[in-house]
Design an enzyme around this catalytic site. Structure first.
Site, PDB file in Angstrom:
ATOM      1  N   HIS A   1       0.807  -1.227   0.000  1.00  0.00           N
ATOM      2  CA  HIS A   1       0.000   0.000   0.000  1.00  0.00           C
ATOM      3  C   HIS A   1       0.837   1.273   0.000  1.00  0.00           C
ATOM      4  O   HIS A   1       0.291   2.366   0.031  1.00  0.00           O
ATOM      5  CB  HIS A   1      -0.929   0.045   1.222  1.00  0.00           C
TER       6      HIS A   1
ATOM      7  N   HIS B   1      35.455 -37.117   3.506  1.00  0.00           N
ATOM      8  CA  HIS B   1      36.022 -36.370   2.378  1.00  0.00           C
ATOM      9  C   HIS B   1      37.116 -37.138   1.636  1.00  0.00           C
ATOM     10  O   HIS B   1      37.760 -36.572   0.743  1.00  0.00           O
ATOM     11  CB  HIS B   1      36.588 -35.038   2.879  1.00  0.00           C
TER      12      HIS B   1
ATOM     13  N   ASP C   1      29.346 -33.122   3.105  1.00  0.00           N
ATOM     14  CA  ASP C   1      28.721 -32.735   4.376  1.00  0.00           C
ATOM     15  C   ASP C   1      27.204 -32.747   4.271  1.00  0.00           C
ATOM     16  O   ASP C   1      26.508 -33.265   5.145  1.00  0.00           O
ATOM     17  CB  ASP C   1      29.188 -31.326   4.789  1.00  0.00           C
TER      18      ASP C   1
ATOM     19  N   HIS D   1      35.394 -36.189  11.093  1.00  0.00           N
ATOM     20  CA  HIS D   1      34.697 -36.751   9.930  1.00  0.00           C
ATOM     21  C   HIS D   1      35.529 -36.677   8.657  1.00  0.00           C
ATOM     22  O   HIS D   1      35.263 -37.396   7.695  1.00  0.00           O
ATOM     23  CB  HIS D   1      33.379 -36.000   9.693  1.00  0.00           C
TER      24      HIS D   1
ATOM     25  N   ASP E   1      34.076 -30.763  14.827  1.00  0.00           N
ATOM     26  CA  ASP E   1      34.253 -32.065  14.174  1.00  0.00           C
ATOM     27  C   ASP E   1      35.277 -32.018  13.044  1.00  0.00           C
ATOM     28  O   ASP E   1      34.956 -31.678  11.905  1.00  0.00           O
ATOM     29  CB  ASP E   1      32.887 -32.530  13.642  1.00  0.00           C
TER      30      ASP E   1
HETATM   31 FE1  FES Z   1       0.200  -2.121   3.641  1.00  0.00          FE
HETATM   32 FE2  FES Z   1       2.823  -2.360   3.844  1.00  0.00          FE
HETATM   33  S1  FES Z   1       1.707  -0.622   3.246  1.00  0.00           S
HETATM   34  S2  FES Z   1       1.359  -3.884   4.162  1.00  0.00           S
END
Ligand code: FES
Length: 446
Positions: A104, A214, A360, A209, A206
């Site tokens: 928004h 390896h 790993d 190992h 460790d």
């Molecule tokens: Fe509405 Fe960020 S401005 S969620």
């Protein structure tokens, strides 16, 4: 109420119950009591060279923005819009003067303060108090030799106190060169289906190992049977492991700095290090330069190797998954061809497709799969290597140490984990640590 963990790990006897790697309730508790209260790695200064530079990272599972401020300081805040919770910034990194939420349009400044709300007059009748609706700030950010760490805890000890004796081992890498380190080549990110503690503990504790896990990768990398024998079976090579405050470090002792390492790039790096060894010896001392830097973890989830030059965070993603974020670090003043050599060496060994890295990952995912079994999750693991043979402040290395082939650091890692998971305050943990140290036996060897 906290899930009791006292029966799940017993560091004094070297017992670990594998439920701690697979249980969802324990994991949720870790997010609050471990990741919510520890110092966590945020960024290196070389990722944020200019004002307005930012990177996105995580503290546990919480997304945070780490931002270079106009005054040159670094601050961090939760990357969550206070309107409906969208990420304030969706870029991984960049440079900006403000951050605008894409939902928004609420806008925040470099510190996370809310500075603009669209249609403030009509939609909010100019009644919203923007000073109350900024992003949640990470209250404490500490800089240590170019590395930034943050904690949500107001009560945690200062970062250097949190490090304790681990500072000696961290400095072996970050204090090695006059002009420090930098990260090169961006951030490598990949997912491994395993619990975060497997990775953190292994890097803390460790070295055992390597000769098994390896061996075949080493043979594939280096076409020299004499070298395999020397590296793969280091049973006669002296070395020590440190454990303290939940952190761990271990290394074999080298005889010379910058010796030839055929697993490593083109050889430019080794030659350059050998030519500049006096700078290293001046900064960290000859013993430390030769005896410290191997495998390391700062509790809970920041790890590095001395060679290959990889640093990484094991971001938890549920009890059975981690996101690895890894960087190659180089001496800032090294020539470009040396930096390129270091990058090549790290990519071929410890990167998403690196030969040792994949070894790993295979181990950790295999263990996690076995833990799908009910019996497997209610077993007991052995963490007794070297139990009772710890020494303090020997061989010029501070803190509690043991032979390189031991699990002193693992036991310390789980001790700190259990302290935090039990809900003890940091001041209670400090008192306990003092008692433990007072009762520990110091048996100096020299
Ligand atoms: Fe509405 Fe960020 S401005 S969620």
């Amino acid at each position: 109420m906290a899930t009791p963990v006292s029966g799940l790990v017993d560091p004094d006897r070297g017992y670990v119950n594998p439920a701690i790697y697979a249980d969802q309730a324990i994991y949720e508790q870790e997010l609050e009591l471990v990741f919510g209260r520890s110092w966590l790695f945020l960024a290196h200064g070389s990722q944020l060279p200019n004002r307005g530079d930012f990177v996105q990272t995580y503290m546990g599972e919480d997304p945070v923005l780490v931002v270079r401020q106009r005054d040159g300081s670094v601050k961090a805040f939760l990357n969550q819009c206070r309107h409906r919770g969208m990420r304030i910034c969706r870029s991984d990194e960049g440079t900006s003067k403000t951050f605008t939420c894409t939902y928004h349009g609420w806008a925040y400044d470099l510190e996370g303060n809310l500075i603009n709300v669209p249609l403030e007059d009509r939609a909010y009748r100019n009644e919203i108090d923007k000073s109350k609706w900024g992003a949640l700030k990470v209250p404490r950010v500490a800089e240590y030799k170019g590395f930034y760490f943050g904690t949500w805890s107001e009560e945690a000890p200062e970062f250097e106190e949190y490090l304790g004796d681990m500072a000696y081992y961290f400095d072996a890498v970050v204090g090695r060169w006059d002009n420090g380190l930098e990260f090169v080549g961006g951030t490598s990110k990949w997912v491994i289906d395993c619990n975060w503690k497997f990775a953190s503990e292994q890097f803390a504790s460790d070295i055992y190992h390597a000769q098994s896990s390896h061996a075949s990768a080493l043979m594939a990398l280096v076409d020299n049977p004499a070298y395999w024998a020397g590296i793969s079976y280091q049973s006669q090579t002296p070395g020590r492991q440190f454990g303290g405050n939940g952190h761990g470090a271990g290394s074999f002792w080298s005889e010379a700095l910058g010796g030839p390492d055929p697993t490593y790039g083109t050889g430019d790096y080794a030659a350059w290090v050998a030519a500049n060894k006096d700078e290293v010896f001046r900064n960290v001392g000859e013993d430390r330069a030769l005896r410290v830097a191997g495998h390391n973890t700062i509790f809970p989830n920041f790890s590095w190797l001395g060679s290959p030059a990889t640093m990484r965070v094991w971001h938890p993603r549920g009890p059975g998954q981690i996101e690895v974020w890894a960087w190659t670090y180089v001496p800032k003043d090294a020539p470009e061809e040396v930096k390129a050599d270091i990058r090549l060496g790290t990519q071929r060994t410890f990167s998403p497709a690196g030969s040792f890295e994949t070894d790993d990952g295979e181990n950790w995912t295999e263990i996690q799969q076995v833990l799908r079994g009910w019996k497997a999750r209610h077993n007991t693991f052995n963490a007794q290597m070297g139990l009772g043979h710890e020494e303090r402040d020997v061989h010029g290395q501070p803190g509690e140490t043991n032979d390189a082939f031991s699990e002193t650091a693992a036991r310390g890692f789980y001790r700190r984990w259990a302290d935090l998971m039990s809900g003890l305050s940091w001041s209670e943990i400090a008192e306990l640590d003092a008692e433990r140290q007072a009762t520990a036996t110091a048996v100096p060897q020299e």
